[in-house]
Design an enzyme around this catalytic site. Structure first.
Site, PDB file in Angstrom:
ATOM      1  CB  SER A 177      38.088  51.697  40.864  1.00  0.00           C
ATOM      2  OG  SER A 177      37.378  51.784  39.643  1.00  0.00           O
ATOM      3  CE  LYS A 234      37.621  46.709  42.936  1.00  0.00           C
ATOM      4  NZ  LYS A 234      37.913  46.773  41.494  1.00  0.00           N
ATOM      5  CG  HIS A 290      43.519  20.152  46.724  1.00  0.00           C
ATOM      6  ND1 HIS A 290      44.163  19.688  45.597  1.00  0.00           N
ATOM      7  CD2 HIS A 290      43.688  19.184  47.670  1.00  0.00           C
ATOM      8  CE1 HIS A 290      44.691  18.495  45.845  1.00  0.00           C
ATOM      9  NE2 HIS A 290      44.428  18.172  47.097  1.00  0.00           N
ATOM     10  CD  GLU A 333      45.814  43.246  41.698  1.00  0.00           C
ATOM     11  OE1 GLU A 333      44.703  42.808  42.034  1.00  0.00           O
ATOM     12  OE2 GLU A 333      45.952  44.298  41.034  1.00  0.00           O
TER      13      GLU A 333
END
Length: 460
Positions: A277, A283, A156, A290
């Protein structure tokens, strides 16, 4: 407009309809396999006395010259042609004359394209199998180096019990191993030759289909001429397997994305597989992971495209089946690229071992073992469960692990605690006393890494 038909027609086709019907923009990928299939067909025709040896030699040499000229840029595949088959035949006739007009004897575009697709798909199955072998090698190498790298195991998405990085990555090894074995099964089922099926009912020419199949490396010829030209099951099976590969890559990518976050800091992704970024200078984004996760949906869509195309088609060949190519090419291209990039990214990952270990401790992954400790001392399990639950709550308030508490603090929860508790609930003990097959102990995982190595070597 160069085409393989027209005698039946008195008018010309509408230009928009021609472009809508044409497949040259994407089936030009078939050039090499179409040459390969046509050469085998010509050799079979000569063996059977349907054409003479001189004609066969002229056809084979002509086909080879066309292929070579395309490769070096001397000859261009253009939209003047309806498809790769008409391009090849028209250029062959231009080069060798009337002998080129005989290459299509005893053959239809239906069985020709069915052959091209099988040859091309067969090559791609072998290519993907190789890429899966590569990721298995990388995974097993990392596993061997991290048999005692402790980390939390999750259910979980909650920290549950301690495992090792080797054990966690071993789960993905099993997934990709199954993917590889599926590829081998698919190869066996698709490896039958449809050439000689004609349009749908065979031919009156005395073809030797077994010989053609042998020349092209197939197990043998397909056994029903209608099914030969109407079958795309092997593509659906392959694309389904590619979708499963992508699902596994996507799950793995999701974990790397989570592990790369500031909250976890389990891994550091190499700069080569990250981007920054445009506005936030701090970043470092896990873009490759992704994109792999995102492209999974695209491969699923390709599979659904072909399933939907095939679901209502009567026997035998129908033009709808031309839609198999773009979806298949897209699925195999994206899966291959994702496997290559993901494997490279994986091979350069840095694992922050101390963060992993501390996370396992602060996540109370040894709580079950602490409860088992009290049970061994004589306390009923349900009571032990309650004691440890209160102990965990106390540690949360203090922002510490169970292991960080002194013995007197532990005794305030139960007098059964003694100094041996620290050894009993250490991550090393919790992991290494799990000795059943498939468990994360050093003993078990050392054997698994060895078996994995033997499996990989068996693929060579």
């Amino acid at each position: 407009m160069a085409q393989l038909w027209g005698g039946r027609f008195t008018g010309s086709i509408n230009e928009l309809a021609w472009n809508f019907n044409a497949s040259i923009t994407f089936d030009k990928r078939f050039l090499e396999v179409d040459v390969k299939g046509s050469k085998a067909h010509a050799k079979m025709l000569a063996k059977q006395g349907i054409i003479n040896d001189e004609e066969m030699t002229s056809i084979v040499e002509g086909l080879d010259s066309i292929l070579e000229d395309v490769k070096i840029g001397k000859l261009e595949i253009t939209t003047k042609y309806e498809d790769i088959h008409s391009f090849l035949e028209a250029n062959l006739i231009e080069r060798i004359g009337d002998a080129g007009k005989k290459v299509h004897t005893g053959r239809s575009r239906n069985d020709q394209v069915a052959l091209d697709m099988r040859l091309y798909a067969r090559d791609e199955v072998e290519h993907v199998t190789g890429l899966l072998t590569d990721i298995l090698k990388v995974l097993n190498g990392i596993m061997g180096e991290n048999l005692e790298t402790y980390m939390p195991g999750f259910t979980h998405l909650q920290k549950a019990q301690p495992v090792t990085l080797a054990h966690h990555l071993g789960a993905y090894f099993e997934m990709f191993k199954r993917d590889l074995l599926r590829m081998k099964d698919i190869y066996k089922r698709m490896n039958y030759c449809p050439l000689g099926a004609g349009a749908l009912a065979g031919t009156t020419y005395p073809l030797d289909r077994e010989y053609t199949a042998m020349l092209l490396g197939f197990e043998g010829p397909t056994l029903n001429s209608m099914d030969s030209v109407a079958d795309r099951d092997y593509l659906i099976e392959f694309m389904s397997a590619l979708s499963t590969v992508m699902m596994h890559l996507s799950r793995f990518s999701e974990e790397i994305i989570i592990w790369n976050s500031n909250e976890y800091r389990f891994v550091t992704i190499d700069d080569a597989y990250s981007t920054g970024s445009s506005i936030m200078p701090q970043k470092k984004n896990p873009d490759i992971a992704e994109l792999v996760r995102g492209k999974t949906g695209r491969v699923y869509g390709d599979l659904m495209t072909l399933l939907t195309t095939m679901k209502g088609i009567p026997l035998a060949y129908n033009k709808d089946m031309q839609e198999d190519k773009e979806a298949f090419f897209d699925a195999v291209d994206n899966t291959s690229n994702c496997l290559i990039l993901f494997t490279q990214m994986l091979s350069t990952l840095q694992f922050n071992k101390e963060n992993m270990k501390r996370s396992a401790m602060l996540g109370f992954t040894n709580a079950t073992d602490a409860a088992d400790y009290l049970v061994k001392k004589g306390m009923p399990f349900r009571d032990a469960h309650s004691v440890i639950g209160k102990l965990v709550l106390y540690c949360i308030d203090k922002n510490c692990a169970i292991d960080d508490l002194g013995i007197e603090e532990l005794k305030s929860f139960s007098e059964l605690f003694d100094n041996d508790i620290y050894e009993e609930i250490s991550l090393e003990t919790c992991v290494n006393k799990r000795l059943t097959i498939g468990a994360p102990s050093l003993k078990c995982m050392s054997e698994i890494v060895k078996l994995n190595y033997e499996f990989i070597n068996s693929l060579v």
